[in-house]
Enzyme design. Sequence first.
Site, PDB file in Angstrom:
ATOM      1  N   THR A   1      -5.618  -3.872  23.367  1.00 43.68           N
ATOM      2  CA  THR A   1      -5.739  -2.956  24.505  1.00 43.68           C
ATOM      3  C   THR A   1      -4.377  -2.381  24.835  1.00 43.68           C
ATOM      4  O   THR A   1      -3.340  -2.910  24.427  1.00 43.68           O
ATOM      5  CB  THR A   1      -6.288  -3.689  25.739  1.00 43.68           C
ATOM      6  OG1 THR A   1      -5.300  -4.636  26.195  1.00 43.68           O
ATOM      7  CG2 THR A   1      -7.592  -4.406  25.421  1.00 43.68           C
TER       8      THR A   1
ATOM      9  N   TYR B   1      -8.770  -5.900   1.182  1.00 43.58           N
ATOM     10  CA  TYR B   1      -7.405  -5.550   1.574  1.00 43.58           C
ATOM     11  C   TYR B   1      -6.778  -6.688   2.370  1.00 43.58           C
ATOM     12  O   TYR B   1      -7.369  -7.196   3.323  1.00 43.58           O
ATOM     13  CB  TYR B   1      -7.441  -4.282   2.418  1.00 43.58           C
ATOM     14  CG  TYR B   1      -6.111  -3.588   2.562  1.00 43.58           C
ATOM     15  CD1 TYR B   1      -5.659  -2.707   1.589  1.00 43.58           C
ATOM     16  CD2 TYR B   1      -5.324  -3.792   3.691  1.00 43.58           C
ATOM     17  CE1 TYR B   1      -4.450  -2.045   1.729  1.00 43.58           C
ATOM     18  CE2 TYR B   1      -4.117  -3.140   3.836  1.00 43.58           C
ATOM     19  CZ  TYR B   1      -3.684  -2.266   2.848  1.00 43.58           C
ATOM     20  OH  TYR B   1      -2.488  -1.621   2.986  1.00 43.58           O
ATOM     21  N   SER B   2      -5.566  -7.090   1.981  1.00 40.78           N
ATOM     22  CA  SER B   2      -4.931  -8.238   2.622  1.00 40.78           C
ATOM     23  C   SER B   2      -3.437  -8.031   2.793  1.00 40.78           C
ATOM     24  O   SER B   2      -2.670  -8.108   1.831  1.00 40.78           O
ATOM     25  CB  SER B   2      -5.183  -9.512   1.804  1.00 40.78           C
ATOM     26  OG  SER B   2      -4.525 -10.614   2.389  1.00 40.78           O
ATOM     27  N   ASN B   3      -3.020  -7.770   4.028  1.00 37.94           N
ATOM     28  CA  ASN B   3      -1.592  -7.732   4.332  1.00 37.94           C
ATOM     29  C   ASN B   3      -0.931  -9.074   4.037  1.00 37.94           C
ATOM     30  O   ASN B   3       0.238  -9.131   3.653  1.00 37.94           O
ATOM     31  CB  ASN B   3      -1.378  -7.367   5.804  1.00 37.94           C
ATOM     32  CG  ASN B   3      -1.696  -5.932   6.112  1.00 37.94           C
ATOM     33  OD1 ASN B   3      -1.069  -5.021   5.590  1.00 37.94           O
ATOM     34  ND2 ASN B   3      -2.688  -5.705   6.944  1.00 37.94           N
TER      35      ASN B   3
ATOM     36  N   GLY C   1      -1.207   5.005   4.880  1.00 32.88           N
ATOM     37  CA  GLY C   1      -0.551   4.205   5.902  1.00 32.88           C
ATOM     38  C   GLY C   1      -1.225   4.438   7.242  1.00 32.88           C
ATOM     39  O   GLY C   1      -1.462   5.592   7.611  1.00 32.88           O
TER      40      GLY C   1
ATOM     41  N   SER D   1       1.528   1.119   5.689  1.00 35.24           N
ATOM     42  CA  SER D   1       1.187   0.450   4.433  1.00 35.24           C
ATOM     43  C   SER D   1       1.661   1.173   3.180  1.00 35.24           C
ATOM     44  O   SER D   1       1.544   0.620   2.079  1.00 35.24           O
ATOM     45  CB  SER D   1      -0.322   0.225   4.351  1.00 35.24           C
ATOM     46  OG  SER D   1      -0.694  -0.883   5.131  1.00 35.24           O
TER      47      SER D   1
END
Length: 401
Positions: free
Chosen positions: A161, A203-205, A350, A94
């Site tokens: 997983t 927070y928003s990608n 990040g 990030s």
Amino acid sequence: MTAPRRRAVVVLASLALSLSLSLALHTPSAGTTTGPVTAEEVRREAATLLETARSVSVHVRVRDGRHTVAAGAGEAVLGTGRPVPRGAHFRAASVTKSFVAATVLHLVAERRLSLNDTVEHWLPGRVRGNGNDGSRITVRHLLQHTSGLYDYDSTELTGKTAPDFGRHRFDHISPEQLVTAALRHAPDFPPADPDDPEPRWSYSNTGYFLLGAIIERVTGRPWAVEVHNRIVRRAGLRGTRFPGDDPHLPEPYARTYHRFAGSGGYTDTTVRNMFWAGPAGALVSTSRDLDRFFTALLTGELLPPRELAAMRSTVPSNEEHQQFTPGMRYGLGLMRQPLSCGGSRWGHHGDLEGTFVRTGFTADGERSVVLTVNGRTTDDTRLLTTEKAMQGLIDRFLCRR
């Protein structure tokens, strides 16, 4: 906030109090150490962090003015004893957002774009449905995470997983697919009111995926090309690149390892397709380059004063993020946190399966710390312990007199 996120906040609340108290009680006071930072001092700090985090490798780069020291601990490849190489490349995750934000502000300075432009203006019809309304979301909202857009990431498509990661690590997933998937969800809250000094924040990608598309619409060129031409090349960042579909890191590098929930040991996460992360997290860089980028940014080499001031205009982060980063405020692609010696540190975090990247810069760009830790877990207690140790290390070096 989704139910799992709400549960995570409740679980972390008591741990966060411990983190905050521990930072306050155990961070050495500013000025207790004098003289230039030595390689031995950085090595000791790296070794202590390695032990505390129980990770595989740590690398720390510290700069005071023109004096730079770098050192590492642990091993570049698990079980080999090989040290982390000098100039190692890593996935900055990030931290990419700061590069993209600087590119957007560069376009704003050229008056090709406004922070008050709406998503609907540049991407007609793209953000609609389920309560999402692009006509109410501005470029500023996207940059500052005040849009309320649902935060969608690749793990919701590829699984959480070790077997799922193995099956999907080479999948080509586009940011556009993730935006479409995110818009199937209602927003977390309405877009922030421009007059609210402390708006709701999440927070928003997804917002940065949209910013990449807006850069392309404004310029007619891919967002990665614009970031390279306007930021990477201009700042002389020789080890920084956007890999596209290439799943490999350029030499040299240290391997990354992640302990997935339910797994008995580490999974090697080094080789993977990061195309999905795009403008939210696809950057590959080096410690030297991140130091150079943020220093150039904060000292006004990359943006005019007005745009840099806008980038530094911050709002408080939400409760979920305060668990890990007490006192954090967020600007336009920049994080700000208080220092124990007064003032603030700037930069961006990040996080990726297997890796932590942490950056800290004094406001004038005179002092910096760039830190990478390889060997990550999903355990909340361990994550908080590691976060406390990383923040403490950065604080000690930036507060040194």
